[in-house]
Structure formats: structure tokens, C-alpha cells
Design an enzyme around this catalytic site. Sequence first.
Site, PDB file in Angstrom:
ATOM      1  N   LYS A 180     -26.330 -60.749 -31.669  1.00 49.36           N
ATOM      2  CA  LYS A 180     -27.802 -60.847 -31.662  1.00 49.36           C
ATOM      3  C   LYS A 180     -28.313 -61.280 -30.290  1.00 49.36           C
ATOM      4  O   LYS A 180     -29.146 -62.170 -30.151  1.00 49.36           O
ATOM      5  CB  LYS A 180     -28.284 -61.795 -32.750  1.00 49.36           C
ATOM      6  CG  LYS A 180     -27.852 -61.350 -34.156  1.00 49.36           C
ATOM      7  CD  LYS A 180     -28.274 -62.341 -35.222  1.00 49.36           C
ATOM      8  CE  LYS A 180     -27.859 -61.856 -36.607  1.00 49.36           C
ATOM      9  NZ  LYS A 180     -26.395 -61.796 -36.806  1.00 49.36           N
TER      10      LYS A 180
ATOM     11  N   ASP B  53     -58.168 -61.916 -59.221  1.00 49.35           N
ATOM     12  CA  ASP B  53     -57.675 -62.778 -60.298  1.00 49.35           C
ATOM     13  C   ASP B  53     -56.187 -62.514 -60.486  1.00 49.35           C
ATOM     14  O   ASP B  53     -55.624 -61.595 -59.879  1.00 49.35           O
ATOM     15  CB  ASP B  53     -58.456 -62.516 -61.590  1.00 49.35           C
ATOM     16  CG  ASP B  53     -58.453 -63.736 -62.523  1.00 49.35           C
ATOM     17  OD1 ASP B  53     -57.790 -64.735 -62.200  1.00 49.35           O
ATOM     18  OD2 ASP B  53     -59.122 -63.670 -63.575  1.00 49.35           O
ATOM     19  N   ASP B  54     -55.564 -63.328 -61.330  1.00 47.91           N
ATOM     20  CA  ASP B  54     -54.117 -63.184 -61.523  1.00 47.91           C
ATOM     21  C   ASP B  54     -53.780 -62.129 -62.571  1.00 47.91           C
ATOM     22  O   ASP B  54     -52.968 -61.237 -62.341  1.00 47.91           O
ATOM     23  CB  ASP B  54     -53.475 -64.526 -61.860  1.00 47.91           C
ATOM     24  CG  ASP B  54     -54.043 -65.168 -63.123  1.00 47.91           C
ATOM     25  OD1 ASP B  54     -55.160 -64.791 -63.550  1.00 47.91           O
ATOM     26  OD2 ASP B  54     -53.375 -66.057 -63.694  1.00 47.91           O
TER      27      ASP B  54
ATOM     28  N   LYS C  10     -72.313 -77.565 -59.969  1.00 48.82           N
ATOM     29  CA  LYS C  10     -72.405 -78.971 -59.597  1.00 48.82           C
ATOM     30  C   LYS C  10     -73.775 -79.520 -59.981  1.00 48.82           C
ATOM     31  O   LYS C  10     -74.797 -78.853 -59.806  1.00 48.82           O
ATOM     32  CB  LYS C  10     -72.197 -79.123 -58.089  1.00 48.82           C
ATOM     33  CG  LYS C  10     -70.811 -78.753 -57.606  1.00 48.82           C
ATOM     34  CD  LYS C  10     -70.739 -78.548 -56.107  1.00 48.82           C
ATOM     35  CE  LYS C  10     -71.009 -79.826 -55.333  1.00 48.82           C
ATOM     36  NZ  LYS C  10     -70.802 -79.620 -53.873  1.00 48.82           N
TER      37      LYS C  10
ATOM     38  N   GLY D 257     -60.734 -58.931 -70.137  1.00 47.06           N
ATOM     39  CA  GLY D 257     -61.778 -58.770 -69.137  1.00 47.06           C
ATOM     40  C   GLY D 257     -62.895 -59.776 -69.244  1.00 47.06           C
ATOM     41  O   GLY D 257     -63.787 -59.821 -68.376  1.00 47.06           O
TER      42      GLY D 257
ATOM     43  N   ARG E   3     -67.737 -71.503 -59.242  1.00 46.15           N
ATOM     44  CA  ARG E   3     -67.295 -72.705 -59.926  1.00 46.15           C
ATOM     45  C   ARG E   3     -67.242 -72.457 -61.432  1.00 46.15           C
ATOM     46  O   ARG E   3     -68.034 -71.670 -61.975  1.00 46.15           O
ATOM     47  CB  ARG E   3     -68.238 -73.866 -59.623  1.00 46.15           C
ATOM     48  CG  ARG E   3     -68.237 -74.294 -58.169  1.00 46.15           C
ATOM     49  CD  ARG E   3     -69.187 -75.468 -57.973  1.00 46.15           C
ATOM     50  NE  ARG E   3     -68.775 -76.618 -58.771  1.00 46.15           N
ATOM     51  CZ  ARG E   3     -67.931 -77.561 -58.338  1.00 46.15           C
ATOM     52  NH1 ARG E   3     -67.417 -77.484 -57.126  1.00 46.15           N
ATOM     53  NH2 ARG E   3     -67.619 -78.579 -59.121  1.00 46.15           N
TER      54      ARG E   3
ATOM     55  N   SER F 168     -63.077 -63.111 -68.855  1.00 45.70           N
ATOM     56  CA  SER F 168     -63.187 -64.098 -67.783  1.00 45.70           C
ATOM     57  C   SER F 168     -63.687 -63.450 -66.491  1.00 45.70           C
ATOM     58  O   SER F 168     -64.376 -64.090 -65.682  1.00 45.70           O
ATOM     59  CB  SER F 168     -61.844 -64.784 -67.544  1.00 45.70           C
ATOM     60  OG  SER F 168     -60.871 -63.846 -67.121  1.00 45.70           O
TER      61      SER F 168
END
Length: 469
Positions: free
Chosen positions: A89, A389-390, A367, A395, A363, A397
Site C-alpha cells: 500500500k 420517515d423510517d 410549544k 400513512g 413537533r 402519521s
Amino acid sequence: MNGLPFFAWLEERARAVDSLLCVGLDPRAETAEALLMECRRLIEATAPYACAFKLNSAFFERCGAAGMNALCRVIRAIPADIPVILDGKRGDIADTAIAYAEAAFDLCGAHAVTLNPYLGGEALAPFLERPECGAFILCKTSNRGADEFQALDVGGRRLYEAVAQRAQGWSRYPNVGLVVGATDPAALARVRMAAPDMWLLVPGVGAQGGDLEAALEAGLRPDGLGVLVNVSRAIAQATDPAAAAQQLRDTMRAIAGRVRQRAAESYATRTRRYALAQLARDLIDSQCVRFGSFVLKSGITSPIYLDLRRLASHPAILRRVAQAYAAILRTLTFDRLAGVPYAALPIVTAVALEMNVPFVYPRREAKDYGTQAVVEGEYRAGERVVVVDDLATTGDSKLEAIHKLESVGLQVRDIVVLIDRGQGAATALAQANYRLHAVVTLPELLEEWLRSGAINRARYEEVKDFLAR
């Protein structure tokens, strides 16, 4: 050497013994003489099955002058018709690089070397001036920390892809190859696309956990050549090194035959297939997916549980996930991203860093103090955001988050998730005039987990039936 350019010779050897196996000589003995004996034993056992041998110079250098002498003697002990790669290397400039090249090729007698491209093409030039000598340039290595630099975004492509493209212009001779690890088949496929004709030296099979079949299918050229798979410990530590080498050679031969039969398969299809395999493994390894009996928030008992919050504890996997999102997002038009609390916040942060784009997030509850913000982060009314989103299930959320974003004047058209569970989210969102994009669907992952042996047929059918309810 036989007078041919290095890669012409390597290809001739590969065809002659019908092998893509590079036997790695990484001896762990403590004395120079013991190093020599260990290597000679492996050479004698594996030479009939080896396309090439690769010696790791570090294990010889640590024994001082005697070790370097042993290195030269080992190279001389390798049959003259087998190419030898010296793995040092190297990478330096001017007279230093010239000296390294002379040491490797003239003193040691190696036929090719591994090189570090970090200093640019000028550091490699002294090694590339001889057409009969080859060089394998570090491109996408097999170590765990490889992505820290090698996967950085460079003008819309990954750094390792830039190296693969640039390397093709570093020599006026066809004597340059690339080092690409077997541990990332999707990256291997991308490198093959960037450098369709180059030979790839592929470490990482065996002790490092690389998938031999996935690596070969991702990296082989349509002619079934172009990949040299380095295997060291799996052969050296075998009870019968000759049998281990023969088995590896035969396995590679069979895979190469299958690759030749489906050579017309598109790059996009191959890349997606290997990216899916990588993601499926990552989700299992990080325990973001688990199988068993889990009571969901709805009270329903599920045979599968997805918890993508765990990605935050696995930075290398999180980065690959971010890159997968980025591939979709680059096809969309937007001003900033919008992450859905809470599971998607680490994901959208990683994606924003990967793409160098800003993000906001709505959020869960407005607040009731300070700014009383509904959406956190900088934005201007009228800007377009993509919701990140994950997971996508029904649908609901997503629609809730979109309502908050639109209430402050932001425009939403697209939602991108890692996994679509296939339980109605796409239809529900489409009816509300939004488009759902998923890196992968849960049914696709199930198929891959079944194929790879991560789950058995009974578990597969159980989860499939549950999703169909």
C-alpha cells in the site's frame, strides 16, 4: 515475468487454471526462517489452484533485514508462471516513490503492487511506467472504517467512485487495477459500473465476513473475469490448505459460469439487488428487525418487530441507510427535508449531512412557551419539503406531520421512507395527492432474508400471512 503486460499475463493465468483465486501469504511466524517455511508450505499446497499470490510485506518487514530477505526468497519460490502481488500500500512522491518501485519490482521481484492514491497520480507514476508491472489502487477497502473517507460525497458521487474513474487515466498502459472489498457488494457493483474493464483485487472473503457469491456477481465482467479474490486465513488455517484452495477455486468457477449466462442483466438491476442484500444484512446485524412474538401498540401480536431507532447506535449502517435515502432524494425537487419525530430524526440528520441539505421537523406538540413553534428549524413559507420517515404502515402519521408542515406554509408532495410495510400507506397517501417512495418494501426484505438463510420457510410464511391480514 513472461514479457506480457501484467494484466494480459494475469488473464492468461486465470484462463489456464480456470481460477480467480489469489492466495494471500500473511504469515504470522515470529522468525524470518519460520516465515519462509510457512509460505513455502502454502505455495506448494495451493499453486495448482492459484491465479496469483499476494504477499503482505508487513509480516516480513517486522523481522528486519532477515525478514526482507525471506520476502525475496518467498517470491522466488513461487512458480514462474504465477503472478505475484506485493501488498505494501505504498504512496509517496518524487524520489521516494521511485525507490519504492525499484524495491518492489527490482529487488523483491514482485510483478504488481498495491498503492495508496491519496497523494494523487504523481505518487503512482513511478510504479506505472513499466507495462509488464501492475498496480492495484486502493479504492473501496474491506475494513470497518472504510466509509469514513471513501464514501464521502464528491460532486454527487462517492469518493471511491471518483477514484475508480480517475484511475483509468493514470497510466498510458493497461496496467492499473483497483482494490475493492468483498464486504460491500453494492459498492463493488458501482465500481464495476465506473470501471467496466479493470481488474479488481477483492479482499474480505473469509475472516472479514465478505459474501463470496455476492462479491463475484457484483464485480465480475460479462466474460466471467476481472475479479481476483484474495483469501488468506481461510486457506492458511485450514486443516488441508490444498483442499481449501481447490474448493474455493471450484466455487468461484461455478459462480463465474452463472455470471456469464446472465451477462445482459442491467447495472441498475444488479446494483439494487446487492444494495438490498446489504440492507437486509444490516437490519439483522443491528437487530433493527427481530422475529418472535411481539405485542404492538394496537394490541395485535406480531411475528416481526421493526425498530429503526436502533440505527443511531450503528453509525456505519446509519450512513449506508442515509446513502440509500439520498439516491431517491436526488431524483426529487425540494428545498429542504422534514423529519418525522422521533424515530426518523437520527435518519434525517444523517441524510442531511450526506447530502449537505437543511432539514426541519414538526413537533409532536406545539410549544406553549417561547416561540410556540409548530415546526422547528429555519424555513420560509412556500418552500417545498420532502418528508423523511423510517417506516410506512397506514400513512396516518405521515398525514399528521404533513398537516403541521402545511399549516406554516410549507409545500409537501413527496414522502421517503426506508421500509414500506405494504399495508396500505402508499394508497392512502396517493388518495391525498402525496407520493410515497420507499428504499425497500418489507416483502422484498422477507424474500432476501429467506434467500440468505436469515429466516426459514416457516417464519417467512408466518410473517407473510400476518402482513396480508
